[in-house]
Motif scaffolding. Sequence first.
Motif, PDB file in Angstrom:
ATOM      1  N   LEU A 107       0.769  -1.043  -0.235  1.00 13.52           N
ATOM      2  CA  LEU A 107       0.054  -0.266   0.026  1.00 13.52           C
ATOM      3  C   LEU A 107       1.229   1.142   0.677  1.00 13.52           C
ATOM      4  N   VAL A 108       2.306   1.663   0.478  1.00  6.68           N
ATOM      5  CA  VAL A 108       2.973   2.021   0.583  1.00  6.68           C
ATOM      6  C   VAL A 108       3.861   2.864  -0.810  1.00  6.68           C
ATOM      7  N   HIS A 109       3.882   2.053  -1.564  1.00  8.70           N
ATOM      8  CA  HIS A 109       4.258   1.460  -2.371  1.00  8.70           C
ATOM      9  C   HIS A 109       3.684   1.913  -3.971  1.00  8.70           C
ATOM     10  N   ALA A 110       2.151   1.548  -3.652  1.00 11.59           N
ATOM     11  CA  ALA A 110       1.597   1.640  -4.806  1.00 11.59           C
ATOM     12  C   ALA A 110       1.172   2.986  -5.802  1.00 11.59           C
ATOM     13  N   THR A 111       1.237   3.022  -6.885  1.00 16.48           N
ATOM     14  CA  THR A 111       1.472   3.740  -8.124  1.00 16.48           C
ATOM     15  C   THR A 111      -0.422   4.109  -8.325  1.00 16.48           C
ATOM     16  N   THR A 112       0.075   5.464  -9.172  1.00 16.13           N
ATOM     17  CA  THR A 112      -1.850   5.761 -10.167  1.00 16.13           C
ATOM     18  C   THR A 112      -1.383   3.904 -10.669  1.00 16.13           C
ATOM     19  N   GLU A 113      -0.815   4.125 -11.177  1.00 14.80           N
ATOM     20  CA  GLU A 113      -0.863   2.892 -12.519  1.00 14.80           C
ATOM     21  C   GLU A 113      -1.473   1.476 -11.792  1.00 14.80           C
ATOM     22  N   GLU A 114      -0.707   0.635 -10.928  1.00 15.50           N
ATOM     23  CA  GLU A 114      -1.598  -0.236 -10.111  1.00 15.50           C
ATOM     24  C   GLU A 114      -2.235   0.088  -9.558  1.00 15.50           C
ATOM     25  N   CYS A 115      -3.181   0.630  -9.155  1.00 13.71           N
ATOM     26  CA  CYS A 115      -4.030   1.316  -8.613  1.00 13.71           C
ATOM     27  C   CYS A 115      -5.322   1.593  -9.801  1.00 13.71           C
ATOM     28  N   ALA A 116      -4.958   1.877 -11.335  1.00 18.88           N
ATOM     29  CA  ALA A 116      -5.667   2.157 -12.450  1.00 18.88           C
ATOM     30  C   ALA A 116      -6.095   0.528 -12.934  1.00 18.88           C
ATOM     31  N   ASP A 125      -5.447  -1.113   7.765  1.00 16.56           N
ATOM     32  CA  ASP A 125      -4.384  -1.412   7.027  1.00 16.56           C
ATOM     33  C   ASP A 125      -4.637   0.181   5.886  1.00 16.56           C
ATOM     34  N   TYR A 126      -6.152   0.079   6.003  1.00 17.16           N
ATOM     35  CA  TYR A 126      -6.764   1.580   4.555  1.00 17.16           C
ATOM     36  C   TYR A 126      -6.189   3.067   4.496  1.00 17.16           C
ATOM     37  N   ALA A 127      -5.895   2.603   6.486  1.00 20.21           N
ATOM     38  CA  ALA A 127      -5.561   4.509   6.384  1.00 20.21           C
ATOM     39  C   ALA A 127      -4.124   4.718   6.204  1.00 20.21           C
ATOM     40  N   VAL A 128      -3.438   3.480   5.418  1.00 18.39           N
ATOM     41  CA  VAL A 128      -1.565   3.677   5.460  1.00 18.39           C
ATOM     42  C   VAL A 128      -1.896   5.058   3.691  1.00 18.39           C
ATOM     43  N   LEU A 129      -2.794   4.114   2.765  1.00 16.49           N
ATOM     44  CA  LEU A 129      -3.328   4.856   2.011  1.00 16.49           C
ATOM     45  C   LEU A 129      -4.124   6.594   1.999  1.00 16.49           C
ATOM     46  N   ASP A 130      -4.423   7.109   3.652  1.00 14.05           N
ATOM     47  CA  ASP A 130      -5.048   8.701   3.668  1.00 14.05           C
ATOM     48  C   ASP A 130      -5.714   8.057   2.597  1.00 14.05           C
ATOM     49  N   ARG A 131      -6.548   7.888   2.222  1.00 13.10           N
ATOM     50  CA  ARG A 131      -8.234   8.121   1.766  1.00 13.10           C
ATOM     51  C   ARG A 131      -8.879   8.255   2.816  1.00 13.10           C
ATOM     52  N   PRO A 132     -10.454   8.596   2.809  1.00  8.53           N
ATOM     53  CA  PRO A 132     -11.414   8.935   3.456  1.00  8.53           C
ATOM     54  C   PRO A 132     -11.874   7.440   4.051  1.00  8.53           C
ATOM     55  N   ILE A 133     -12.166   7.336   5.503  1.00 11.07           N
ATOM     56  CA  ILE A 133     -12.882   6.472   6.304  1.00 11.07           C
ATOM     57  C   ILE A 133     -14.222   6.728   6.675  1.00 11.07           C
TER      58      ILE A 133
END
Length: 723
Positions: free
Chosen positions: A529-538, A638-646
């Motif tokens: 999750l720390v190393h995830a890129t925009t391309e990987e998410c897409a 775990d999801y908080a690592v991405l710093d996205r809304p929860i």
Amino acid sequence: MLSIVLPVHGVERFLPQCLESLRSDGAAPGEVELIAVDDRSPDRSGALLDAHAATDRRMRVLHLAENQGLGGARTAGLAEATGTYVWFVDSDDWLPDGTIDAVLAELRAETTRDLPADVLLTDFTHVYHDGGEEPNPWRHVLAGSPLVSGCTAAEHPALFNSVLAVWNKIMRRQYLLDLDVHFGRGYYEDISVTYPLLLAADRLVYLDRPCYRYRRGRPGAITATASAKHADAFAQYDAIFAFLDRDERANRLRTLVFDRTVKQALTIYDTPGLVPVELRAEFFARITGHFAEHRPAGYRFPSGVRGIQYRLAARGSRRAYAELRRGGRLPGAVRRGTKAVAPGVKKAMRSSARFTAYNAFRRLPIDEHLAVYAAYWHRGYACNPAAIYEKARELAPQVRGVWVVENAARAATLPEGVPYVIVNTPAYLKAMATAKYFVNNVNFPHTMAKRTGTVHVQTQHGTPLKAMGMDLREHPVAADGMDFERLREAVARWDYLVSPNPHTSEHFARAFPGTYQTLDTGYPRNDRLVHATTEECATVRRELGIAPGQRTVLYAPTHRESRGGYLPLLDLPALAERLGSGWTVMVRTHYFHDGGAGDLAARPGSARLLDVSDHPSVEDLYLAADTLVTDYSSMMFDYAVLDRPIAVYAPDWEEYQQVRGVYFDLMKEPPGAVATEQDALTEALLAGDPEPAARQRFRERFCPWDDGRAAERVVSRIFPVRK
């Protein structure tokens, strides 16, 4: 009112703490007397007692001319006691602050009753040599039982499943004297008193307060010492049954007492390192003799494997007993009678061949370059073990990794090229018997014994909001019959426990007490999750069939013990209708629940509802989601690592706290928006990111070690890493 008898021998190191703990602020003059018995102590304990007595007028010191042992020292102290009640406190243990005053308050209340308690039982705490603590493992047998208001042993026989030592029992002195029972000599000296004490009492009362801190497992303790004196237990058993013979009411529980004594004797025999090898045959013969002498008329053996063990012990079949204990063949007479025995015995027989093979493999040398991996009860390649496996291939390639899976279908889900073995096959048994390293996010089967020199790494699989491990003893619905003794055995095999954050390190130290090392590294599975890129998410979104531009929510409720299987608390079609067609809602049920999320049909124009319960990688789902909606699941950490809304949807927070128990108030320290009604949750989702400050505080507390190098830190600690 209260006489405290303190036998002392060779405890100079511990005695000052014990003596200090016996002070009282609320006792009236003369209400407490301390009788310390110096049992010819070889160290300075006697001098310490005299010095303390010089400053404490409540205390008298008896110096015995000859060593009498613990039982004899207690007897000598009892002869000097004058209190209405007497408490035998071991001098290497101690009492928590305020205990004497709390006990006195209880005893004062008892003496005003028409039928005062003969015995007051107290709660206690185990304290280990490494500083770890464990609440009373048997509290569930006592708290909430008839003992709280007072009863007899016959009215609550489950009492005999708790600790039967004397140190947590405060007894009416005259009642004890009238019983005419005596502490034995040697080991297990107190049970010849505690059994009669409980059996004959007109009223037993339990004080649900930790009043004793029992020092467990210290060097020299009989539970950790090989000695011929373990056979002293049989003399104590003889004394107990002699009492039953002369006390008609107590004798009504003879069968229960007999079963309990047999269980204890076999436990002593089975515990490694207690009975010396050269005396084991004699000890087993003493168990057989115990059956012959004290077996009650009409006694029926227990069901299952335990019943077979008892039968073999009664017959003196030591070799057959040993074969059964290690999973080998049963004797022919038992095999021929299997139609009459319980299904559990048949299961033991069916498994005998594989455990014979396992024990044969255990004679092979340990393979220093083999590591066994497993996750979620052999369900496949996942979680922290998978991340550790991948990093170990990079940093310690000389260590071969093999995965354990439950069947061929699970094996088919493994990434290409990952070696595996299937449970209970010869390859599995050999790997389990010979591997140097073991990595799992749950416990390996208890039948797979830990060999000296092997390394067991327990990763667990989530940051705990809810109570875990030994803490569940306070929550019987959530524990659901959990075997805490078995859990303690499993924890004893751990060499390392991987922790994701300081919060987890703190609570797991109590929930899983043991001698392992905690690795404060962060969770390896979150490195991705720390190393995830925009391309990987897409890419992940495309593979899940999520159209570009869709706002995506992952809804992941946790398991609720009080509700059984999956029960959606959200009206998902109604939520989809409110969100509209520009949204996708992925639904992930807990892995305890089979069958997925059920019918997710939604009206035209609504958000798409997508069941992702069977998706093999929860990390994929995190990367695909713009927002997480959960309740009490560890996924939020775990999801908080991405710093996205929860968003937290918690309509049953009060119930969940009571049933499961929690480590902090999620309503006061949430990771984002909190809702207890569906309309409020919907509004929070439509608002986008309403609580970024709450998420930041949450991340600071629970994600401080998530820098993408957790797997590297773990691998470097447990494997020989090539420089």
